[in-house]
Design a protein around this motif. Structure first.
Motif, PDB file in Angstrom:
ATOM      1  N   ALA A  28    -101.200-100.231   0.578  1.00 31.05           N
ATOM      2  CA  ALA A  28    -101.260-101.135   1.343  1.00 31.05           C
ATOM      3  C   ALA A  28    -102.069-101.288   2.459  1.00 31.05           C
ATOM      4  N   GLY A  29    -102.452 -98.792   2.702  1.00 30.97           N
ATOM      5  CA  GLY A  29    -104.245 -98.424   3.665  1.00 30.97           C
ATOM      6  C   GLY A  29    -104.966 -99.200   2.676  1.00 30.97           C
ATOM      7  N   VAL A  51    -110.692-103.719   3.659  1.00 36.79           N
ATOM      8  CA  VAL A  51    -111.240-104.983   3.939  1.00 36.79           C
ATOM      9  C   VAL A  51    -111.280-104.685   5.429  1.00 36.79           C
ATOM     10  N   VAL A  52    -111.705-103.422   6.034  1.00 35.48           N
ATOM     11  CA  VAL A  52    -112.240-102.879   7.432  1.00 35.48           C
ATOM     12  C   VAL A  52    -113.336-103.056   6.828  1.00 35.48           C
ATOM     13  N   TYR A  53    -113.604-102.258   6.312  1.00 29.33           N
ATOM     14  CA  TYR A  53    -115.077-101.292   5.721  1.00 29.33           C
ATOM     15  C   TYR A  53    -115.353-103.091   4.814  1.00 29.33           C
ATOM     16  N   TYR A  54    -115.243-104.016   3.844  1.00 29.92           N
ATOM     17  CA  TYR A  54    -116.324-105.483   3.886  1.00 29.92           C
ATOM     18  C   TYR A  54    -116.364-105.788   4.836  1.00 29.92           C
ATOM     19  N   GLY A  55    -115.415-106.402   5.835  1.00 29.11           N
ATOM     20  CA  GLY A  55    -115.607-106.917   7.180  1.00 29.11           C
ATOM     21  C   GLY A  55    -116.153-105.896   7.640  1.00 29.11           C
ATOM     22  N   VAL A  76    -123.257 -96.581   6.178  1.00 29.98           N
ATOM     23  CA  VAL A  76    -123.147 -94.916   7.154  1.00 29.98           C
ATOM     24  C   VAL A  76    -122.272 -95.766   8.278  1.00 29.98           C
ATOM     25  N   VAL A  77    -122.606 -96.608   8.467  1.00 33.78           N
ATOM     26  CA  VAL A  77    -122.183 -97.073  10.338  1.00 33.78           C
ATOM     27  C   VAL A  77    -120.564 -97.361  10.373  1.00 33.78           C
ATOM     28  N   SER A  78    -120.677 -98.548   8.754  1.00 31.41           N
ATOM     29  CA  SER A  78    -119.751 -99.209   8.167  1.00 31.41           C
ATOM     30  C   SER A  78    -118.587 -98.282   8.258  1.00 31.41           C
ATOM     31  N   THR A 133    -110.516 -96.253  12.529  1.00 33.46           N
ATOM     32  CA  THR A 133    -109.709 -97.063  12.358  1.00 33.46           C
ATOM     33  C   THR A 133    -108.456 -96.973  11.437  1.00 33.46           C
ATOM     34  N   VAL A 134    -108.968 -96.080  10.137  1.00 33.29           N
ATOM     35  CA  VAL A 134    -107.332 -96.429   8.869  1.00 33.29           C
ATOM     36  C   VAL A 134    -107.146 -95.067   8.640  1.00 33.29           C
TER      37      VAL A 134
END
Length: 172
Positions: free
Chosen positions: A41-42, A48-52, A72-74, A81-82
């Motif tokens: 799940a993580g 999702v967070v990274y791709y977004g 790099v920034v993403s 965040t995670v």
């Protein structure tokens, strides 16, 4: 879980060695399965967070910012965040420094960032893949390796820990 172990031992009548061992193995298997589920799940949340973030960065920049800088920034924003999810839900760490844990988590992430920084240009320029597709090819390899590394190093008990309760408590 402890009651199950006590009950299993008392039902055997002869000290319950085999029932006790089976109960411990069953409990361990259950814990590992739960940890893997929360880890998956993580992992999904991380992707999702990274791709977004990467997708938004690519769209917003319109090609004016090098894609590797956006990677790099993403990556940095995603790790920050995670990390709480992995610390609190997946590995259930207690009694350790948040900063030290985050730095370890980020150090592992830097290895995978390095893989992306090397692999992406190869896939984008030589295989002529779009950035997002090339990243999708690279991510599964990172995800598979990171569970073992994070479990064994990032969120492990300190060497001087003298018992359970000092780190990883799998989610109930």
């Amino acid at each position: 879980m402890v009651n199950d172990l006590v009950n299993a031992e008392s039902r055997t009548g002869r000290g319950g060695h085999s029932a006790s061992v089976r109960a411990w193995k069953s409990a361990l298997d259950s814990v590992l399965r739960r940890q893997r589920i929360t880890y998956l799940a993580g992992g999904a949340m991380t992707v999702v967070v990274y791709y977004g973030l990467l997708g938004l960065g690519l769209l917003a920049s319109g090609g004016r910012v090098p894609y590797l800088l956006l990677v790099v920034v993403s990556h940095f924003m995603t790790v920050v965040t995670v990390y709480p999810w992995y610390r609190l839900v997946v590995f259930r760490v207690v009694g350790q420094s948040w900063v030290r844990g985050c730095l370890r988590f980020y150090a592992i992430g830097l290895v995978f960032l390095g893989v992306s920084l090397v692999g992406l240009p190869l896939l984008v320029h030589f295989a002529e893949m779009p950035v997002m597709v090339a990243q999708a090819v690279i991510i599964p390899f990172s995800a598979l390796a990171s569970y073992g590394i994070n479990r064994g190093w990032t969120f492990r008990a300190p060497a001087d820990a003298s018992g359970p309760g000092n780190i990883s408590h799998p989610a109930p």
